[in-house]
Design an enzyme around this catalytic site. Structure first.
Site, mmCIF file in Angstrom:
data_model
loop_
_atom_site.group_PDB
_atom_site.id
_atom_site.type_symbol
_atom_site.label_atom_id
_atom_site.label_comp_id
_atom_site.label_asym_id
_atom_site.label_seq_id
_atom_site.Cartn_x
_atom_site.Cartn_y
_atom_site.Cartn_z
ATOM 1 N N ALA A 1 16.475 28.590 25.044
ATOM 2 C CA ALA A 1 16.020 27.773 26.068
ATOM 3 C C ALA A 1 17.304 27.325 27.044
ATOM 4 O O ALA A 1 18.271 27.002 26.354
ATOM 5 C CB ALA A 1 15.492 26.281 25.881
ATOM 6 N N VAL B 1 20.390 26.813 22.451
ATOM 7 C CA VAL B 1 20.605 26.416 23.658
ATOM 8 C C VAL B 1 21.525 27.465 24.569
ATOM 9 O O VAL B 1 22.442 27.944 24.089
ATOM 10 C CB VAL B 1 21.520 25.206 23.934
ATOM 11 C CG1 VAL B 1 21.852 24.662 25.167
ATOM 12 C CG2 VAL B 1 20.756 23.957 23.064
ATOM 13 N N LYS B 2 21.034 27.901 25.629
ATOM 14 C CA LYS B 2 21.335 29.062 26.209
ATOM 15 C C LYS B 2 22.280 28.672 27.436
ATOM 16 O O LYS B 2 21.931 27.923 28.465
ATOM 17 C CB LYS B 2 20.166 29.991 26.789
ATOM 18 C CG LYS B 2 20.288 31.186 27.415
ATOM 19 C CD LYS B 2 19.078 32.127 27.672
ATOM 20 C CE LYS B 2 19.216 33.490 28.035
ATOM 21 N NZ LYS B 2 18.066 33.974 28.676
ATOM 22 N N ILE B 3 23.408 29.055 27.435
ATOM 23 C CA ILE B 3 24.826 28.581 28.301
ATOM 24 C C ILE B 3 25.338 29.726 28.890
ATOM 25 O O ILE B 3 25.688 30.728 28.380
ATOM 26 C CB ILE B 3 25.731 27.842 27.356
ATOM 27 C CG1 ILE B 3 24.911 26.793 26.406
ATOM 28 C CG2 ILE B 3 26.900 27.366 28.306
ATOM 29 C CD1 ILE B 3 24.867 25.697 27.283
#
Length: 218
Positions: A60, A86-88
């Site tokens: 996400a 968590v997509k960074i």
């Protein structure tokens, strides 16, 4: 090699899951918008619906580009379900955020990677997954698969634990080449995965077997 599907479409996720080879899902704001999912509450509910289908690994993406914003968004996303990754983006504050999440035990997917140098930084910061965009690299007349090979070599030599998640995978040949190059994971649209099923000799052979069976059994 693990298979992730790159979509926010629940029907496609269910179909990939039913195939029995799905290991995760990657999404981004564009894919959410494509499905008509807007508004913070609706987006979070949609992520939860995806998590209810797959066994693990639902990436996400944050939309903030500053450290504090990424941390706030990332912690909110991670609270939806323990399957959330968590997509960074690979920018300066993104590396700082990956380090923060790594120390907190929150998994991350470092996205928008286009060089081996970026891959080294992400691994040093403790990224769980690294997403080199091979299709977009090919669009610039460079070789995306060559980058996968280079990163795989560096990670093996340096004993980095970050998994290589080949992204912007556009077709079935990309998947095969990524497997050869040492990618740990590919994420792609459902048609690319289904394309691996296809070969004309399979169709010809099956038709012959069925025809022979019919002749032998009246």
């Amino acid at each position: 090699m693990k298979f992730f599907i790159d979509t926010a479409n629940l029907d496609q996720i269910n179909e990939a899951h039913d195939l029995g080879v799905l290991d995760g899902v990657t999404t981004n704001p564009s894919l959410m918008a494509k499905e008509g999912i807007t508004g913070e509450k609706n987006i979070k509910n949609h992520y939860k619906a995806i998590c209810n289908i797959v066994g693990d690994n639902v990436s996400a993406e944050v939309i903030s580009t500053d450290f504090n914003g990424m941390i706030k968004e990332g912690e909110e996303l991670a609270s939806i379900d323990n399957k959330i990754v968590v997509k960074i983006p690979l920018i300066k504050d993104g590396i700082k955020a990956i380090k923060y999440f790594s120390e907190k035990g929150i998994r991350t997917n470092c996205t928008l990677v286009f060089s081996a140098g970026q891959a080294i930084l992400a691994a040093k910061a403790g990224a769980t997954f690294l997403s080199p965009f091979i299709g977009r690299i090919d669009d610039t007349n460079w070789d995306g698969i060559e980058l996968i090979q280079q990163i795989a070599t560096i990670y093996a030599v340096q004993n980095f634990k970050t998994e290589i998640l080949a992204a912007s995978v556009r077709n079935s040949l990309h998947i095969v080449k990524c497997a050869e190059a040492g990618a740990d994971i590919v994420t792609c649209p459902l048609p690319a995965i289904l394309g691996l099923l296809k070969h004309p000799l399979t169709d010809i052979g099956l038709a012959q077997f069925l025809s022979d069976h019919k002749k032998a059994n009246g």
